[in-house]
Design a protein around this motif. Sequence first.
Motif, short mmCIF file in Angstrom:
data_model
loop_
_atom_site.label_atom_id
_atom_site.label_comp_id
_atom_site.label_asym_id
_atom_site.label_seq_id
_atom_site.Cartn_x
_atom_site.Cartn_y
_atom_site.Cartn_z
N VAL A 51 17.76 51.61 94.99
CA VAL A 51 18.89 52.27 94.34
C VAL A 51 18.67 52.07 92.84
CG1 VAL A 51 21.40 52.34 94.06
CG2 VAL A 51 20.42 51.67 96.27
N ILE A 52 18.57 53.16 92.09
CA ILE A 52 18.23 53.04 90.67
C ILE A 52 19.41 53.49 89.81
CG2 ILE A 52 16.62 53.81 88.86
CD1 ILE A 52 14.47 54.02 90.99
N ASP A 53 19.76 52.65 88.86
CA ASP A 53 20.84 52.95 87.93
C ASP A 53 20.24 53.72 86.75
OD1 ASP A 53 22.86 52.96 86.09
OD2 ASP A 53 23.48 50.88 86.49
N LEU A 54 20.67 54.99 86.58
CA LEU A 54 20.07 55.81 85.53
C LEU A 54 20.73 55.62 84.16
CD1 LEU A 54 19.34 59.26 87.23
CD2 LEU A 54 17.87 57.25 87.05
N PHE A 55 21.71 54.75 84.09
CA PHE A 55 22.48 54.61 82.86
C PHE A 55 21.59 54.39 81.64
CE2 PHE A 55 25.16 52.18 79.88
CZ PHE A 55 26.17 53.12 79.70
N HIS A 56 20.54 53.58 81.79
CA HIS A 56 19.71 53.23 80.64
C HIS A 56 18.54 54.19 80.40
CE1 HIS A 56 22.01 49.75 79.81
NE2 HIS A 56 21.75 49.18 80.97
N LEU A 57 18.49 55.26 81.19
CA LEU A 57 17.39 56.22 81.01
C LEU A 57 17.40 56.81 79.60
CD1 LEU A 57 15.15 57.31 82.88
CD2 LEU A 57 16.63 59.22 83.43
N HIS A 58 18.58 56.89 79.02
CA HIS A 58 18.70 57.53 77.70
C HIS A 58 18.65 56.52 76.56
CE1 HIS A 58 19.69 60.87 80.22
NE2 HIS A 58 20.63 60.14 80.79
N ASN A 59 18.38 55.27 76.87
CA ASN A 59 18.28 54.24 75.85
C ASN A 59 16.79 53.90 75.66
OD1 ASN A 59 17.99 51.71 74.66
ND2 ASN A 59 19.92 50.94 75.50
N PRO A 60 16.23 54.29 74.48
CA PRO A 60 14.77 54.15 74.30
C PRO A 60 14.27 52.73 74.56
CG PRO A 60 15.78 55.24 72.41
CD PRO A 60 16.90 54.84 73.31
N LEU A 61 15.09 51.73 74.27
CA LEU A 61 14.65 50.35 74.47
C LEU A 61 14.59 49.98 75.95
CD1 LEU A 61 16.43 48.26 71.71
CD2 LEU A 61 13.99 48.79 71.96
N LEU A 62 15.54 50.51 76.73
CA LEU A 62 15.62 50.11 78.14
C LEU A 62 15.00 51.12 79.10
CD1 LEU A 62 19.21 48.57 78.01
CD2 LEU A 62 17.02 47.36 78.01
N ARG A 63 14.67 52.30 78.55
CA ARG A 63 14.08 53.34 79.40
C ARG A 63 12.83 52.86 80.17
NH1 ARG A 63 13.98 59.14 79.92
NH2 ARG A 63 11.90 59.93 80.29
N PRO A 64 11.91 52.14 79.52
CA PRO A 64 10.69 51.73 80.25
C PRO A 64 11.00 50.95 81.54
CG PRO A 64 10.44 51.27 77.91
CD PRO A 64 11.87 51.70 78.10
N ARG A 65 12.08 50.18 81.52
CA ARG A 65 12.42 49.43 82.73
C ARG A 65 12.82 50.38 83.87
NH1 ARG A 65 17.02 45.07 81.98
NH2 ARG A 65 15.82 44.49 80.15
N VAL A 66 13.60 51.41 83.50
CA VAL A 66 14.03 52.38 84.52
C VAL A 66 12.80 53.16 85.03
CG1 VAL A 66 15.59 54.30 85.02
CG2 VAL A 66 16.24 52.60 83.31
N ILE A 67 11.92 53.53 84.10
CA ILE A 67 10.71 54.26 84.50
C ILE A 67 9.88 53.41 85.47
CG2 ILE A 67 8.52 55.28 83.64
CD1 ILE A 67 10.96 56.91 82.77
N HIS A 68 9.82 52.13 85.21
CA HIS A 68 9.06 51.24 86.10
C HIS A 68 9.69 51.21 87.49
CE1 HIS A 68 6.46 48.03 87.37
NE2 HIS A 68 7.52 47.32 87.74
N GLU A 69 11.02 51.15 87.53
CA GLU A 69 11.69 51.14 88.85
C GLU A 69 11.40 52.45 89.59
OE1 GLU A 69 15.90 50.13 89.01
OE2 GLU A 69 15.63 48.91 87.22
N ILE A 70 11.41 53.55 88.83
CA ILE A 70 11.12 54.86 89.45
C ILE A 70 9.69 54.87 90.00
CG2 ILE A 70 10.76 57.32 88.91
CD1 ILE A 70 13.27 57.16 87.13
N GLU A 71 8.76 54.33 89.22
CA GLU A 71 7.36 54.29 89.68
C GLU A 71 7.24 53.50 90.99
OE1 GLU A 71 4.69 52.39 86.93
OE2 GLU A 71 3.08 52.38 88.43
N MET A 72 7.89 52.34 91.05
CA MET A 72 7.81 51.51 92.25
C MET A 72 8.40 52.24 93.47
SD MET A 72 6.36 48.72 91.67
CE MET A 72 5.28 49.33 90.48
N ALA A 73 9.55 52.91 93.24
CA ALA A 73 10.20 53.62 94.35
C ALA A 73 9.35 54.80 94.81
CB ALA A 73 11.58 54.10 93.91
N CYS A 74 8.76 55.52 93.85
CA CYS A 74 7.94 56.68 94.22
C CYS A 74 6.71 56.23 94.98
CB CYS A 74 7.52 57.46 92.97
SG CYS A 74 8.88 58.35 92.20
N LYS A 75 6.10 55.12 94.54
CA LYS A 75 4.89 54.63 95.23
C LYS A 75 5.24 54.07 96.61
CE LYS A 75 1.47 53.71 91.74
NZ LYS A 75 1.41 52.90 90.51
#
Length: 357
Positions: free
Chosen positions: A54-78
Amino acid sequence: MEEANKSVFNDCFTSAMSLTDSGVSRVPTRYILPPSERPMLGSSIDTDAINLPVIDLFHLHNPLLRPRVIHEIEMACKGFGFFQIINHGISSSVVKGAIDAATRFFDLPADEKMLLVSDSFHEPVRYGTSINHSTEKVHYWRDFIKHYSHPLSKWIDLWPSNPLCYKEKVGKYAEATHLLHKQLTEAILESLGLETNYLQEETKEGSQVMAVNCYPSCPEPEIALGMPPHSDYGSLTILLQSSQGLQIMDRNNNWVCVPYIEGALIVQLGDQVEVMSNGIYKSVVHRVTVNKDITRLSFASLHSLPMDMKVSPASKLVNENNPAAYGEFSFSDFLEYVSRNDITQKRFIETLKKNNL
Ligand code: OGA
Ligand code: NI
């Protein structure tokens, strides 16, 4: 000729809703699955045993925290080709409005819904039942209305005019989903190490088909399904469910129930992402179970690159060690395939795999 075909089709069409409303205590023989394909309710992996992402997209729009969300997305997709999202930006009133309009549509008398019936996969708006009612061996306990949804102004006039609120309510949801899909696509491409503007224009101009599904309560849910195992053809699907019923196949080929989370949406990777990522991400195989007690509704918003655009492995992901593992295909190619083949026998993506896979 067209008319004649239509009436033959109409005559042999009984919706799942009509069967439920008629109070049948058994499912008709055509809905009974062979034993090996039955859902074995209660025996699929306990959802506590496996943590579906379950991924919280709230920080997707925050340049500092976006990489963390992208990493979670990568793990879920893989790991799954699947994840649920919260804080996705679509308001609960838009979601409720869409579900309410769909409920009213499916509650209409059969004759009214039949105005939109078609068994052609190429029809931009069509009401139907099961998957491919005129050719399939087994029927599935599902009615649907599918409509092209992007660009909205091109298609909305063809959508149901009854109930009166349908176009406005479902239109709002479709537009919000389209915006969300652009954000998710950028994030998924970024997670693959591709430029965020990779296929940006094509994503914007791509097609969106909204499949609004209705699974009425079913007298024998142990021996029938709402939808057979399949993967979606597009790049990604954003799914809204009114209650539990979806199952996904995990990497060990076990069926896992997807829990219902109030307010969450589900993201499923489709065949176009599997091909484009050259197999780094896989599309998720899923199916739908039915239940004895309540009607379940879902909105599957199927996003894909433009109808005739051929999708192939991204050149950045192809090299000597990782040769292209799939042939190219377009949404139109997929439509041709489903019109002529039984997707429960062979998945479309299997036809694209090269020998090196
Ligand atoms: C679909 C689909 C799942 C559901 O429409 O392709 O998989 O839960 N729907 O209705
Ligand atoms: Ni699907």
